[in-house]
Design a protein around this motif. Structure first.
Motif, PDB file in Angstrom:
ATOM      1  N   ALA A 221      -8.108  14.639   1.712  1.00  0.00           N
ATOM      2  CA  ALA A 221      -9.560  14.784   1.666  1.00  0.00           C
ATOM      3  C   ALA A 221     -10.062  15.805   2.681  1.00  0.00           C
ATOM      4  O   ALA A 221     -11.167  16.351   2.542  1.00  0.00           O
ATOM      5  CB  ALA A 221     -10.233  13.440   1.898  1.00  0.00           C
ATOM      6  N   LYS A 222      -9.257  16.076   3.702  1.00  0.00           N
ATOM      7  CA  LYS A 222      -9.635  17.075   4.707  1.00  0.00           C
ATOM      8  C   LYS A 222      -9.539  18.493   4.149  1.00  0.00           C
ATOM      9  O   LYS A 222     -10.139  19.419   4.682  1.00  0.00           O
ATOM     10  CB  LYS A 222      -8.739  16.946   5.933  1.00  0.00           C
ATOM     11  CG  LYS A 222      -8.848  15.610   6.659  1.00  0.00           C
ATOM     12  CD  LYS A 222      -7.850  15.538   7.805  1.00  0.00           C
ATOM     13  CE  LYS A 222      -7.889  14.182   8.482  1.00  0.00           C
ATOM     14  NZ  LYS A 222      -6.878  14.088   9.579  1.00  0.00           N
ATOM     15  N   GLU A 223      -8.755  18.632   3.076  1.00  0.00           N
ATOM     16  CA  GLU A 223      -8.580  19.943   2.469  1.00  0.00           C
ATOM     17  C   GLU A 223      -9.685  20.180   1.441  1.00  0.00           C
ATOM     18  O   GLU A 223     -10.058  19.289   0.694  1.00  0.00           O
ATOM     19  CB  GLU A 223      -7.211  20.035   1.788  1.00  0.00           C
ATOM     20  CG  GLU A 223      -6.043  19.743   2.736  1.00  0.00           C
ATOM     21  CD  GLU A 223      -4.718  19.639   1.996  1.00  0.00           C
ATOM     22  OE1 GLU A 223      -4.696  19.943   0.781  1.00  0.00           O
ATOM     23  OE2 GLU A 223      -3.732  19.246   2.633  1.00  0.00           O
TER      24      GLU A 223
ATOM     25  N   LEU B 271      -0.475   5.293   0.566  1.00  0.00           N
ATOM     26  CA  LEU B 271      -1.361   5.986  -0.366  1.00  0.00           C
ATOM     27  C   LEU B 271      -2.712   6.322   0.251  1.00  0.00           C
ATOM     28  O   LEU B 271      -3.207   7.447   0.121  1.00  0.00           O
ATOM     29  CB  LEU B 271      -1.545   5.136  -1.624  1.00  0.00           C
ATOM     30  CG  LEU B 271      -2.296   5.801  -2.769  1.00  0.00           C
ATOM     31  CD1 LEU B 271      -1.620   7.090  -3.201  1.00  0.00           C
ATOM     32  CD2 LEU B 271      -2.406   4.843  -3.957  1.00  0.00           C
ATOM     33  N   ILE B 272      -3.329   5.369   0.946  1.00  0.00           N
ATOM     34  CA  ILE B 272      -4.660   5.614   1.520  1.00  0.00           C
ATOM     35  C   ILE B 272      -4.586   6.673   2.613  1.00  0.00           C
ATOM     36  O   ILE B 272      -5.446   7.569   2.695  1.00  0.00           O
ATOM     37  CB  ILE B 272      -5.269   4.309   2.067  1.00  0.00           C
ATOM     38  CG1 ILE B 272      -5.460   3.296   0.926  1.00  0.00           C
ATOM     39  CG2 ILE B 272      -6.598   4.588   2.753  1.00  0.00           C
ATOM     40  CD1 ILE B 272      -6.342   3.774  -0.210  1.00  0.00           C
ATOM     41  N   ALA B 273      -3.565   6.606   3.458  1.00  0.00           N
ATOM     42  CA  ALA B 273      -3.405   7.613   4.513  1.00  0.00           C
ATOM     43  C   ALA B 273      -3.198   8.999   3.904  1.00  0.00           C
ATOM     44  O   ALA B 273      -3.729  10.001   4.410  1.00  0.00           O
ATOM     45  CB  ALA B 273      -2.229   7.243   5.421  1.00  0.00           C
ATOM     46  N   TRP B 274      -2.445   9.053   2.804  1.00  0.00           N
ATOM     47  CA  TRP B 274      -2.198  10.321   2.118  1.00  0.00           C
ATOM     48  C   TRP B 274      -3.500  10.891   1.559  1.00  0.00           C
ATOM     49  O   TRP B 274      -3.780  12.092   1.674  1.00  0.00           O
ATOM     50  CB  TRP B 274      -1.167  10.107   1.015  1.00  0.00           C
ATOM     51  CG  TRP B 274      -0.786  11.343   0.261  1.00  0.00           C
ATOM     52  CD1 TRP B 274       0.195  12.230   0.575  1.00  0.00           C
ATOM     53  CD2 TRP B 274      -1.389  11.825  -0.955  1.00  0.00           C
ATOM     54  NE1 TRP B 274       0.252  13.243  -0.361  1.00  0.00           N
ATOM     55  CE2 TRP B 274      -0.703  13.013  -1.307  1.00  0.00           C
ATOM     56  CE3 TRP B 274      -2.408  11.373  -1.766  1.00  0.00           C
ATOM     57  CZ2 TRP B 274      -1.027  13.742  -2.443  1.00  0.00           C
ATOM     58  CZ3 TRP B 274      -2.738  12.101  -2.899  1.00  0.00           C
ATOM     59  CH2 TRP B 274      -2.049  13.272  -3.222  1.00  0.00           C
TER      60      TRP B 274
ATOM     61  N   GLY C   6       0.789  -1.220   0.000  1.00  0.00           N
ATOM     62  CA  GLY C   6       0.000   0.000   0.000  1.00  0.00           C
ATOM     63  C   GLY C   6       0.826   1.278   0.000  1.00  0.00           C
ATOM     64  O   GLY C   6       0.268   2.369   0.010  1.00  0.00           O
ATOM     65  N   GLN C   7       2.154   1.143  -0.030  1.00  0.00           N
ATOM     66  CA  GLN C   7       3.023   2.319  -0.035  1.00  0.00           C
ATOM     67  C   GLN C   7       3.607   2.564  -1.421  1.00  0.00           C
ATOM     68  O   GLN C   7       3.764   1.639  -2.228  1.00  0.00           O
ATOM     69  CB  GLN C   7       4.166   2.156   0.965  1.00  0.00           C
ATOM     70  CG  GLN C   7       3.741   2.233   2.410  1.00  0.00           C
ATOM     71  CD  GLN C   7       4.920   2.233   3.369  1.00  0.00           C
ATOM     72  OE1 GLN C   7       5.991   1.725   3.064  1.00  0.00           O
ATOM     73  NE2 GLN C   7       4.724   2.816   4.549  1.00  0.00           N
ATOM     74  N   CYS C   8       3.967   3.832  -1.680  1.00  0.00           N
ATOM     75  CA  CYS C   8       4.597   4.216  -2.935  1.00  0.00           C
ATOM     76  C   CYS C   8       5.875   4.987  -2.639  1.00  0.00           C
ATOM     77  O   CYS C   8       6.068   5.508  -1.530  1.00  0.00           O
ATOM     78  CB  CYS C   8       3.648   5.042  -3.799  1.00  0.00           C
ATOM     79  SG  CYS C   8       2.932   6.472  -2.965  1.00  0.00           S
ATOM     80  N   PHE C   9       6.733   5.068  -3.654  1.00  0.00           N
ATOM     81  CA  PHE C   9       8.035   5.704  -3.474  1.00  0.00           C
ATOM     82  C   PHE C   9       8.543   6.154  -4.834  1.00  0.00           C
ATOM     83  O   PHE C   9       8.421   5.425  -5.830  1.00  0.00           O
ATOM     84  CB  PHE C   9       9.016   4.705  -2.853  1.00  0.00           C
ATOM     85  CG  PHE C   9      10.402   5.260  -2.611  1.00  0.00           C
ATOM     86  CD1 PHE C   9      10.644   6.158  -1.590  1.00  0.00           C
ATOM     87  CD2 PHE C   9      11.466   4.876  -3.421  1.00  0.00           C
ATOM     88  CE1 PHE C   9      11.921   6.670  -1.364  1.00  0.00           C
ATOM     89  CE2 PHE C   9      12.745   5.373  -3.206  1.00  0.00           C
ATOM     90  CZ  PHE C   9      12.973   6.276  -2.175  1.00  0.00           C
ATOM     91  N   LEU C  10       9.104   7.368  -4.881  1.00  0.00           N
ATOM     92  CA  LEU C  10       9.707   7.872  -6.114  1.00  0.00           C
ATOM     93  C   LEU C  10      11.213   7.980  -5.895  1.00  0.00           C
ATOM     94  O   LEU C  10      11.678   8.767  -5.063  1.00  0.00           O
ATOM     95  CB  LEU C  10       9.132   9.233  -6.490  1.00  0.00           C
ATOM     96  CG  LEU C  10       9.602   9.785  -7.840  1.00  0.00           C
ATOM     97  CD1 LEU C  10       9.103   8.915  -8.999  1.00  0.00           C
ATOM     98  CD2 LEU C  10       9.144  11.230  -8.034  1.00  0.00           C
ATOM     99  N   LEU C  11      11.968   7.184  -6.644  1.00  0.00           N
ATOM    100  CA  LEU C  11      13.429   7.177  -6.546  1.00  0.00           C
ATOM    101  C   LEU C  11      14.011   8.178  -7.531  1.00  0.00           C
ATOM    102  O   LEU C  11      13.750   8.100  -8.733  1.00  0.00           O
ATOM    103  CB  LEU C  11      13.967   5.784  -6.847  1.00  0.00           C
ATOM    104  CG  LEU C  11      15.489   5.632  -6.785  1.00  0.00           C
ATOM    105  CD1 LEU C  11      15.970   5.660  -5.337  1.00  0.00           C
ATOM    106  CD2 LEU C  11      15.935   4.337  -7.470  1.00  0.00           C
ATOM    107  N   PRO C  12      14.817   9.128  -7.063  1.00  0.00           N
ATOM    108  CA  PRO C  12      15.423  10.115  -7.965  1.00  0.00           C
ATOM    109  C   PRO C  12      16.454   9.480  -8.906  1.00  0.00           C
ATOM    110  O   PRO C  12      16.909   8.354  -8.678  1.00  0.00           O
ATOM    111  CB  PRO C  12      16.101  11.103  -6.999  1.00  0.00           C
ATOM    112  CG  PRO C  12      15.445  10.868  -5.680  1.00  0.00           C
ATOM    113  CD  PRO C  12      15.104   9.412  -5.652  1.00  0.00           C
ATOM    114  N   PRO C  13      16.851  10.200  -9.946  1.00  0.00           N
ATOM    115  CA  PRO C  13      17.862   9.697 -10.879  1.00  0.00           C
ATOM    116  C   PRO C  13      19.228   9.528 -10.218  1.00  0.00           C
ATOM    117  O   PRO C  13      19.545  10.186  -9.229  1.00  0.00           O
ATOM    118  CB  PRO C  13      17.932  10.788 -11.965  1.00  0.00           C
ATOM    119  CG  PRO C  13      16.689  11.592 -11.802  1.00  0.00           C
ATOM    120  CD  PRO C  13      16.318  11.509 -10.361  1.00  0.00           C
TER     121      PRO C  13
END
Length: 307
Positions: free
Chosen positions: A214-216, A206-209, A94-101
């Motif tokens: 959604a509060k905004e 992702l879901i927690a994010w 359920g988690q995501c990650f963006l690895l830089p170059p």
């Protein structure tokens, strides 16, 4: 035109895949050492990695582009070289990650796990690298550079070449400038230096994010930025809304996690009903719109930026 989908021929503007069915048909190909199967090989390289067995990766991969990770099932450990030191980053289900170059990284896949990985097309002058370190150090033991077209296919012969090398057997490097058994430099030079200054972010649930966002309040319908990377613009659309007239200079990858949506060409000539586990690749410069259902969650990955 055909946009590079492996095993598919486009019959309309939207190349649609039912991922549940695709996975059932392709799970048998998720095998060591890489445990990788390419789903789409256009400007975006979309692959799924994992399977019943663990992968067999001791190498660290280096590339000029970013990599996006999402874990559908189980966890993985992404070993990285950060600021000259080894670090393990656990990416949980359920988690995501963006690895830089230009960050050396070694994905460790556990048995019975499954993850999404998206890379970008390599530019002509770019060279990837695979390297191994001397055990317990940051000293390079063996390195091979190459032009990458299909990670699943391109990595396997390099892994085999390393395992056949003296370095693999002894754990010690050759003298600087020496050639290996195959006549190639044992430690090939990098075309660009690695990024030794960046501090890597922690993975995001992702879901927690989404719940936090959604509060905004929303002033207008839109996909919310999850990562604003050097290459990838990663966004999430959720909840009942209509998003009109999207067009990108590059390909757009969409994955429907939950709920239902309608994806349409603006001129009305093509419509695709999206449901959970639907994947669509939208070609560059294609004007399209979204109508998201109440419980919809849609992931969008675009390279380059929307214009």
């Amino acid at each position: 035109p055909e946009w590079g989908r492996i095993g598919h021929i486009m019959t309309n503007q939207f190349d649609h895949t039912d991922f549940t069915k695709w996975y059932q048909e392709n799970e048998k190909f998720l095998l060591p050492p890489v445990c990788n199967k390419l789903l789409h090989g256009g400007r975006l390289k979309v692959m799924f990695v994992g399977g019943k067995k663990a992968n067999d990766r001791g190498d660290y991969h280096i590339e000029d582009g970013e990599e996006f990770f999402y874990m559908f099932k189980g966890s993985m450990v992404l070993k990285v070289l950060e600021k000259g030191k080894h670090r393990n980053i656990e990416i949980k289900e359920g988690q995501c990650f963006l690895l830089p170059p230009r960050v050396p990284h070694s994905p460790q896949r556990l048995p019975n796990s499954l993850g999404l990985v998206i890379e970008r097309e390599r530019i002509k002058e770019e060279l990837d690298a695979m390297q191994w370190f001397e055990k317990g150090t940051t000293n390079v033991l063996w390195r091979r550079t190459f032009f990458c077209q299909d990670l699943g296919k391109d990595l396997v012969p390099i892994i085999k070449a390393f395992k056949a090398s003296t370095e693999s057997k002894t754990g010690k490097p050759r003298a600087v400038g020496s050639r290996g058994e195959d006549g190639k430099l044992a430690i090939m030079p990098l075309n660009r230096s690695i990024d030794s200054k960046i501090t890597l972010e922690a993975p995001k649930n992702l879901i927690a994010w989404i719940k936090e966002k959604a509060k905004e309040s929303k002033s207008e319908p839109y996909f919310i930025p999850l990562y604003n990377g050097e290459d990838f613009k990663v966004k999430i659309g959720y909840g009942e809304q209509k998003v009109e007239t999207i067009s990108n200079t590059g390909e757009a990858f969409y994955y429907q996690f939950d709920g239902t949506s309608l994806l349409s060409l603006v001129d009305g000539s093509s419509k695709t009903n999206m449901k959970s586990n639907s994947i669509v690749i939208v070609p560059p410069k294609t004007y399209h719109s979204w109508s998201l259902g109440k419980d919809a969650i849609v992931l969008s990955v675009v390279w380059p930026e929307t214009t």
